[in-house]
Design a protein around this motif. Structure first.
Motif, short mmCIF file in Angstrom:
data_model
loop_
_atom_site.label_atom_id
_atom_site.label_comp_id
_atom_site.label_asym_id
_atom_site.label_seq_id
_atom_site.Cartn_x
_atom_site.Cartn_y
_atom_site.Cartn_z
N PRO A 110 5.18 -2.45 -7.48
CA PRO A 110 5.52 -2.46 -8.90
C PRO A 110 5.88 -1.08 -9.46
O PRO A 110 6.68 -0.98 -10.40
CB PRO A 110 4.26 -3.00 -9.57
CG PRO A 110 3.61 -3.84 -8.51
CD PRO A 110 3.91 -3.15 -7.22
N ASP A 111 5.34 0.00 -8.84
CA ASP A 111 5.65 1.34 -9.34
C ASP A 111 6.94 1.90 -8.75
O ASP A 111 7.31 3.04 -8.99
CB ASP A 111 4.50 2.30 -9.10
CG ASP A 111 4.26 2.60 -7.62
OD1 ASP A 111 4.95 2.02 -6.77
OD2 ASP A 111 3.37 3.40 -7.34
N GLY A 112 7.64 1.09 -7.94
CA GLY A 112 8.91 1.51 -7.35
C GLY A 112 8.80 2.12 -5.97
O GLY A 112 9.80 2.44 -5.34
N THR A 113 7.59 2.28 -5.47
CA THR A 113 7.38 2.84 -4.13
C THR A 113 7.81 1.83 -3.08
O THR A 113 7.43 0.67 -3.13
CB THR A 113 5.89 3.19 -3.91
OG1 THR A 113 5.47 4.09 -4.92
CG2 THR A 113 5.68 3.80 -2.54
N ARG A 114 8.63 2.29 -2.13
CA ARG A 114 9.08 1.42 -1.04
C ARG A 114 8.14 1.61 0.15
O ARG A 114 7.85 2.73 0.55
CB ARG A 114 10.50 1.75 -0.64
CG ARG A 114 11.02 0.88 0.47
CD ARG A 114 12.36 1.36 0.95
NE ARG A 114 12.56 0.92 2.31
CZ ARG A 114 13.65 0.32 2.74
NH1 ARG A 114 14.65 0.13 1.93
NH2 ARG A 114 13.75 -0.04 3.99
N VAL A 115 7.68 0.51 0.70
CA VAL A 115 6.76 0.52 1.83
C VAL A 115 7.37 -0.32 2.94
O VAL A 115 7.78 -1.46 2.73
CB VAL A 115 5.39 -0.07 1.42
CG1 VAL A 115 4.43 -0.06 2.60
CG2 VAL A 115 4.81 0.67 0.23
N ASP A 116 7.44 0.26 4.14
CA ASP A 116 7.92 -0.48 5.30
C ASP A 116 6.74 -1.22 5.93
O ASP A 116 5.81 -0.60 6.43
CB ASP A 116 8.56 0.43 6.33
CG ASP A 116 9.93 0.92 5.89
OD1 ASP A 116 10.59 0.18 5.14
OD2 ASP A 116 10.34 2.01 6.31
#
Length: 71
Positions: free
Chosen positions: A20-26
């Protein structure tokens, strides 16, 4: 696109998500034989052993992971 073929024919694929905070996680997800998108990923599957980097630590790390997973 790459998928690792694990024991039993399970495919492990990378699936990025955005928090939700825009952080991309693989992340990864496993696709079992018979899943609707299994056939889409199968042509890109590489056996797990072929994906190893050849580092001598790989086997030791994998052995520890398998032992922990079976406990």
């Amino acid at each position: 696109m790459t998928a690792l073929m694990l024991t039993g024919g399970v495919l492990r694929v990378i699936e990025p998500i955005t928090l939700p905070d825009g952080t991309r996680v693989d992340c990864t997800r496993d696709i079992t034989p018979g899943a609707p998108d299994y056939g889409d990923w199968l042509p890109f599957a590489v056996p797990e052993e072929a994906a190893w980097r050849g580092d001598t630590d790989d086997a030791a790390i994998l052995d520890r992971w398998r032992a922990a997973a079976s406990a």
